[in-house]
Design a protein around this motif. Structure first.
Motif, PDB file in Angstrom:
ATOM      1  N   UNK A 147       0.838  -1.205   0.000  1.00  0.00           N
ATOM      2  CA  UNK A 147       0.000   0.000   0.000  1.00  0.00           C
ATOM      3  C   UNK A 147       0.872   1.253   0.000  1.00  0.00           C
ATOM      4  N   UNK A 148       1.933   1.236   0.816  1.00  0.00           N
ATOM      5  CA  UNK A 148       2.828   2.398   0.882  1.00  0.00           C
ATOM      6  C   UNK A 148       3.453   2.663  -0.487  1.00  0.00           C
ATOM      7  N   UNK A 149       3.802   1.578  -1.208  1.00  0.00           N
ATOM      8  CA  UNK A 149       4.441   1.717  -2.509  1.00  0.00           C
ATOM      9  C   UNK A 149       3.517   2.427  -3.496  1.00  0.00           C
ATOM     10  N   UNK A 150       2.205   2.159  -3.360  1.00  0.00           N
ATOM     11  CA  UNK A 150       1.252   2.750  -4.307  1.00  0.00           C
ATOM     12  C   UNK A 150       1.213   4.273  -4.226  1.00  0.00           C
ATOM     13  N   UNK A 228      -1.339   0.850 -12.779  1.00  0.00           N
ATOM     14  CA  UNK A 228      -1.089   1.603 -11.549  1.00  0.00           C
ATOM     15  C   UNK A 228       0.331   2.182 -11.517  1.00  0.00           C
ATOM     16  N   UNK A 229       1.098   1.945 -12.585  1.00  0.00           N
ATOM     17  CA  UNK A 229       2.471   2.457 -12.622  1.00  0.00           C
ATOM     18  C   UNK A 229       3.358   1.811 -11.572  1.00  0.00           C
ATOM     19  N   UNK A 230       3.021   0.550 -11.228  1.00  0.00           N
ATOM     20  CA  UNK A 230       3.692  -0.153 -10.138  1.00  0.00           C
ATOM     21  C   UNK A 230       4.966  -0.833 -10.646  1.00  0.00           C
ATOM     22  N   UNK A 231       6.035  -0.732  -9.886  1.00  0.00           N
ATOM     23  CA  UNK A 231       7.247  -1.470 -10.226  1.00  0.00           C
ATOM     24  C   UNK A 231       7.012  -2.951  -9.942  1.00  0.00           C
ATOM     25  N   UNK A 232       7.397  -3.800 -10.886  1.00  0.00           N
ATOM     26  CA  UNK A 232       7.274  -5.248 -10.705  1.00  0.00           C
ATOM     27  C   UNK A 232       8.564  -5.881 -11.182  1.00  0.00           C
TER      28      UNK A 232
END
Lengths: 279, 279
Positions: A147-150, A228-232
Motif C-alpha cells: 500500500x505504501x508503494x502505491x 497503476x504504474x507499479x514497479x514489478x
C-alpha cells in the motif's frame, strides 16, 4: 494438485457444514483456488512420515489463512478487485461487511484447526510460526509495504520488491513447505531454502501473468500493475530476464531438495508448475 | 483495574515496540480501554495460583482480540462509528485500509502470544477456546446476528437478544474469566457461571448507557440503538426493569464465586463495577 483439492474440499464441507450465510461465504472464499499452499503442507508431511489425516487439517488451516487474506485484500478500501479465481470477489457476491467478517472468521478457523492435540508435541511451534507468518512481521506487513508503494512517488527498487514479496506471499509459502518438518520435529532447513526460491519464483510468475495472461484464464484482473504504474519484477528486469530468473529460482528450489532424493520429485514438479502456470 | 491497565500497557510497549505505522495503529487500538477482559484473566489466574507474568500475556492476547473486533466493527461497512474510547476510531485517525490490516494483525498477535510453552500442558486448550470464542460460532456469528437484525422488519425478541449478546460479547468475557482455570487445568464451572451472568449484565449496562449516558463520558456515540429502531434490553424490558435485571445478574455472578470464598471478592467488585460504570 487435483488430489489435494479434493481432499481439502471434502474437509471444508465437513468443517464448515453450516447452512447460514457466514458459512456459505467462508466456503465460497475457499473455493476455486489452486491450493498450492495446502499441497505443500501435504507433501512436506509425506516427506517426514506425518499421517495424511493429521496433515490435512494443517493444509486446510493454511488455505483458510490464505483465503482470508485474499478476501480482505480484495476489499474496496484495499485493492478494490471484482474478480478472484474467476468468480466475483466476496464483497461483490455479498457485501463488504460480510467480507470483513468472513475473512475474520477464516483467520480464527485457521488457528482453531491447528490447536489440536493430534499435531503432537510441536503443535505450539506450528501455531506460533503461522501467527508470525500472518501478522505484523509477516503477511500484513507485506501488504502495508504494498500500500505504501502505491502512494510513493518513487517506484520500488528490486531489493524492496523482493522484501515486499517475501513478506506478502513468501511467509505463508514457507510455513506451508516447512509444516511437515515442524510437526515431525525434523530439520526445516532444506524446505526453507526450497520455499524461499519457490516463493520468489511464484511472485515473478504472477507479475509475468499480469502482463501476458488474460483475465478469463488467470481468474483475476490483469494489467493492473502497469495501469497503476507499479514497479514489478517484469518492469524492473524486462520480460525475458524475469522469465530467466524464474527458471533459475525453480532450479534452485529443486536443488534444495537433494537431501530427499527421488522422494522430493513431487515438490520439484510443483516448482516447475509454479513458473509455467497460466492462472 | 488501574493496575491491570498499567501492567498490560507496559507489556504492549514491549511487544509492539516498532516505530512503523502498523505498530502505531495497533498500539492505538489497544489504548484507552477499561481492559475488563484482561483484568478477568489476571484475577482468574490469581485464583488458581498461575504466575502473573504468565497470565499477563493471556490478558494481552484477549485485549488484542477484543481491540481487533472493535476496530473492524467501527468500519464504515459495519457500524460506521467515528468515536471509540473517547478518541477517533482507527479508520478516522488513519484510513480504512489500515483499520482492516491493524485489526487482522491484532488477531494474529493474540494467537502468537498464546502459542508459548510458558502456558504449560493446557496451552492448546487455551488457544482452541479462544479461536472458538472469536470465530464463526462465537463473536463473529454474534456480529452477523447483529447485522441481520438491523435489516430485519421484525425487532428481536428478548431470547434473540440474549443469544446475540452471548455470542457477540459473552464468548470473549467467558474465555477471559475461565482462562486462569484452563491454564491451571482446574474446574472451569464456577467461573463459567460467573461469566455468563457478568456478560449479560455487561450488555444490559451497555444498553442503559446508550440511553442515559453522554458521549463524552461514555467515549462513544450514544442513543444509536433508539435512532436505529433497534430492540435492546431497555426497549424490551423498560429502563427500571433493565436496571433491576442487571442487579439480579450481578448477584448471580457474585454467588457463582462462593467456592472461592473471600478470594473471589475482587471479581465480585468487578461485577458491581460492570453494572454501575459510566463508560
Amino acid at each position: 494438485m487435483a488430489r489435494t483439492q479434493d481432499l481439502i474440499s471434502n474437509r471444508v464441507d465437513w468443517v464448515l457444514a453450516g447452512e447460514d450465510t457466514l458459512s456459505d461465504a467462508m466456503r465460497y472464499a475457499l473455493t476455486g483456488g489452486k491450493m498450492l499452499r495446502g499441497f505443500l503442507v501435504l507433501e512436506s508431511a509425506r516427506l517426514h512420515g506425518v499421517d495424511e489425516q493429521v496433515a490435512l487439517d494443517a493444509a486446510l488451516a493454511i488455505e483458510c489463512l490464505h483465503a482470508y487474506s485474499l478476501v480482505h485484500d480484495d476489499l474496496p478500501c484495499m485493492d478494490n478487485d471484482d474478480l478472484r479465481r474467476g468468480m466475483p470477489t466476496l464483497h461483490r457476491q455479498w457485501d463488504e461487511g460480510l467480507a470483513v467478517l468472513a475473512g475474520d472468521a477464516l483467520q480464527s478457523l485457521a488457528f482453531e484447526l491447528l490447536a489440536d492435540a493430534k499435531f503432537g508435541p510441536h503443535a505450539l511451534d506450528l501455531i506460533r510460526a503461522l501467527a508470525q507468518a500472518a501478522g505484523k512481521e509477516g503477511m500484513v506487513s507485506g501488504q502495508m509495504l504494498d500500500i505504501a508503494a502505491e502512494s510513493s512517488p518513487e517506484p520500488l527498487t528490486l531489493a524492496q520488491i523482493i522484501q515486499l514479496q517475501s513478506r506478502k506471499t513468501g511467509c505463508l509459502i514457507s510455513w506451508s513447505a516447512m509444516a511437515g518438518a515442524v510437526i515431525a520435529g525434523a530439520d526445516t532447513t532444506p524446505l526453507r531454502h526450497y520455499a524461499d526460491a519457490l516463493g520468489l519464483a511464484f511472485q515473478i510468475a504472477d507479475d509475468i501473468l499480469d502482463v501476458e495472461g488474460d483475465a478469463e484464464t488467470v481468474g483475476k484482473r490483469v494489467r493492473k500493475d502497469a495501469a497503476a504504474g507499479k514497479a514489478t519484477f517484469v518492469s524492473l528486469l524486462g520480460l525475458e530476464a524475469a522469465k530467466a530468473r524464474a527458471v533459475e529460482l525453480c532450479d534452485q528450489a529443486c536443488a534444495a531438495l537433494d537431501v530427499y532424493g527421488d522422494q522430493g520429485d513431487t515438490l520439484r514438479e510443483a516448482a516447475r508448475f509454479v513458473i509455467s502456470r497460466d492462472s
